[in-house]
Scaffold this active site. Sequence first.
Site, PDB file in Angstrom:
ATOM      1  N   SER A   1      -0.074  -7.398  -1.425  1.00  0.00           N
ATOM      2  CA  SER A   1       0.302  -6.172  -2.144  1.00  0.00           C
ATOM      3  C   SER A   1       1.642  -6.414  -2.845  1.00  0.00           C
ATOM      4  O   SER A   1       2.308  -7.433  -2.594  1.00  0.00           O
ATOM      5  CB  SER A   1       0.448  -5.026  -1.149  1.00  0.00           C
ATOM      6  OG  SER A   1       1.549  -5.296  -0.287  1.00  0.00           O
TER       7      SER A   1
ATOM      8  N   ASP B   1      -3.266  -7.233  -4.624  1.00  0.00           N
ATOM      9  CA  ASP B   1      -3.803  -5.946  -4.196  1.00  0.00           C
ATOM     10  C   ASP B   1      -3.013  -4.809  -4.883  1.00  0.00           C
ATOM     11  O   ASP B   1      -1.773  -4.812  -4.849  1.00  0.00           O
ATOM     12  CB  ASP B   1      -3.649  -5.861  -2.668  1.00  0.00           C
ATOM     13  CG  ASP B   1      -4.386  -4.699  -2.050  1.00  0.00           C
ATOM     14  OD1 ASP B   1      -5.403  -4.265  -2.612  1.00  0.00           O
ATOM     15  OD2 ASP B   1      -3.944  -4.234  -0.969  1.00  0.00           O
TER      16      ASP B   1
HETATM   17  P1  13P Z   1      -6.696  -0.215   5.431  1.00  0.00           P
HETATM   18  O1  13P Z   1      -5.436   0.582   5.460  1.00  0.00           O
HETATM   19  O2  13P Z   1      -7.860   0.588   5.905  1.00  0.00           O
HETATM   20  O3  13P Z   1      -6.597  -1.511   6.171  1.00  0.00           O
HETATM   21  O4  13P Z   1      -7.007  -0.562   3.895  1.00  0.00           O
HETATM   22  C1  13P Z   1      -6.344  -1.620   3.265  1.00  0.00           C
HETATM   23  C2  13P Z   1      -6.586  -1.646   1.800  1.00  0.00           C
HETATM   24  O5  13P Z   1      -7.427  -0.967   1.256  1.00  0.00           O
HETATM   25  C3  13P Z   1      -5.739  -2.567   1.031  1.00  0.00           C
HETATM   26  O6  13P Z   1      -5.958  -2.469  -0.352  1.00  0.00           O
HETATM   27  O1  G3H Z   2      -3.534  -0.680   0.044  1.00  0.00           O
HETATM   28  C1  G3H Z   2      -2.435  -0.854   0.563  1.00  0.00           C
HETATM   29  C2  G3H Z   2      -2.258  -1.933   1.537  1.00  0.00           C
HETATM   30  O2  G3H Z   2      -2.485  -1.475   2.832  1.00  0.00           O
HETATM   31  C3  G3H Z   2      -0.925  -2.596   1.361  1.00  0.00           C
HETATM   32  O3  G3H Z   2       0.076  -1.905   1.995  1.00  0.00           O
HETATM   33  O4  G3H Z   2       1.887  -1.746   0.260  1.00  0.00           O
HETATM   34  O5  G3H Z   2       2.387  -1.476   2.709  1.00  0.00           O
HETATM   35  O6  G3H Z   2       1.810  -3.726   1.785  1.00  0.00           O
HETATM   36  P1  G3H Z   2       1.637  -2.224   1.665  1.00  0.00           P
HETATM   37 ZN    ZN Z   3      -6.310  -0.510  -1.079  1.00  0.00          ZN
END
Ligand code: 13P
Ligand code: G3H
Ligand code: ZN
Length: 332
Positions: free
Chosen positions: A50, A83
């Site tokens: 992310s 992500d």
């Molecule tokens: P969770 O919070 O259910 O693990 O989802 C993660 C996610 O969608 C990251 O993009």
């Molecule tokens: O979709 C979000 C993911 O769980 C990433 O979370 O932004 O805290 O790394 P984060």
């Molecule tokens: Zn997500």
Amino acid sequence: MPLVPMKQILDEAVKGDYGVGAYNVNNMEQIQGIMKAAKETRSPVILQASRGALKYTSMFYIKHMVLAAVENDPDIPISLHLDHGNNLDTCKEAIKLGFTSVMIDGSLKEDSRTPTTFEENVEITRKVVDHAHGLGVTVEGELGTLGGIEDGVGSGIVKLTDPDEAVRFIQLTGIDTLALAIGTSHGAYKFKAKPTLAMDIINAVEEKVPGIPLVMHGSSSVPAYLIDIINKYGGKLEKTMGVPMESIKEAIKRGIRKINVDTDGRLAITGAIRKYLSENLDAFDPRTYFGAAREAVYQTVKGKMVDFGTAGHAGDYKPGCLEDMKKKYQGK
Ligand code: 13P
Ligand code: G3H
Ligand code: ZN
């Protein structure tokens, strides 16, 4: 084997009718735990970072830790995915770093909070596709919004994906894979009781765009035993439910190919570290409790690789590279 374009991993999953977990990673032990599970179960794997992960690891660490995984496990197809990219620059930066896939989450504005219009989403997603495909990089888009807010990311508003809009969105943007909103949310607190997800949305999109690999975000199952371990060793998490594994299996049958999992990894790590430190009050070598965390990630992810049907598919195909994919996008 270099990092593999995510499109190939997902297209192969379509052919073989199975799902591939996309696991969020932020540190070495997470990557090693996931890779141990992938190696043991012979599973292709998507490692995703992310924007928060890129910030936490100063970008270069994440890149080189994942390249270390590639070197350590040359027989496992691994793709590195951004992500929830929030704008073109973030996607460009990840691509420059060597990511083989990016998500442009155009369902929200750059602030990652305010929902966009359909037209705004198409416009930004199209720009990312133009840039990424020119370099052979896979693009994931998102239509509809999930519930839940992680580190300030998310509108907190649920808007399920409209299947007709999804079809138009895929055609207008040229994306390789689409994240649908079918009622899941990010984080640990998804549901109070067993959920009913809007599974029909998956079929409706698949019927009109057969073979498009679809993505489910917010797919952690939040197993009660992980919450119990955390609470037994001093944590204070509320009772909660995630997405049951049978729902994920059903979603895979209907056409979900990429299953995003972050929270379950976080819970596994936290539980293992709490347990280790509570049971070993004289411990101060971080390798002992980080090692326990790595083992917990391995156990958790191994189960998912089997349940998603990924296990056994690592050797099914000859992994391609971005150059191959670039030619494909150019129609050569
Ligand atoms: P969770 O919070 O259910 O693990 O989802 C993660 C996610 O969608 C990251 O993009
Ligand atoms: O979709 C979000 C993911 O769980 C990433 O979370 O932004 O805290 O790394 P984060
Ligand atoms: Zn997500």
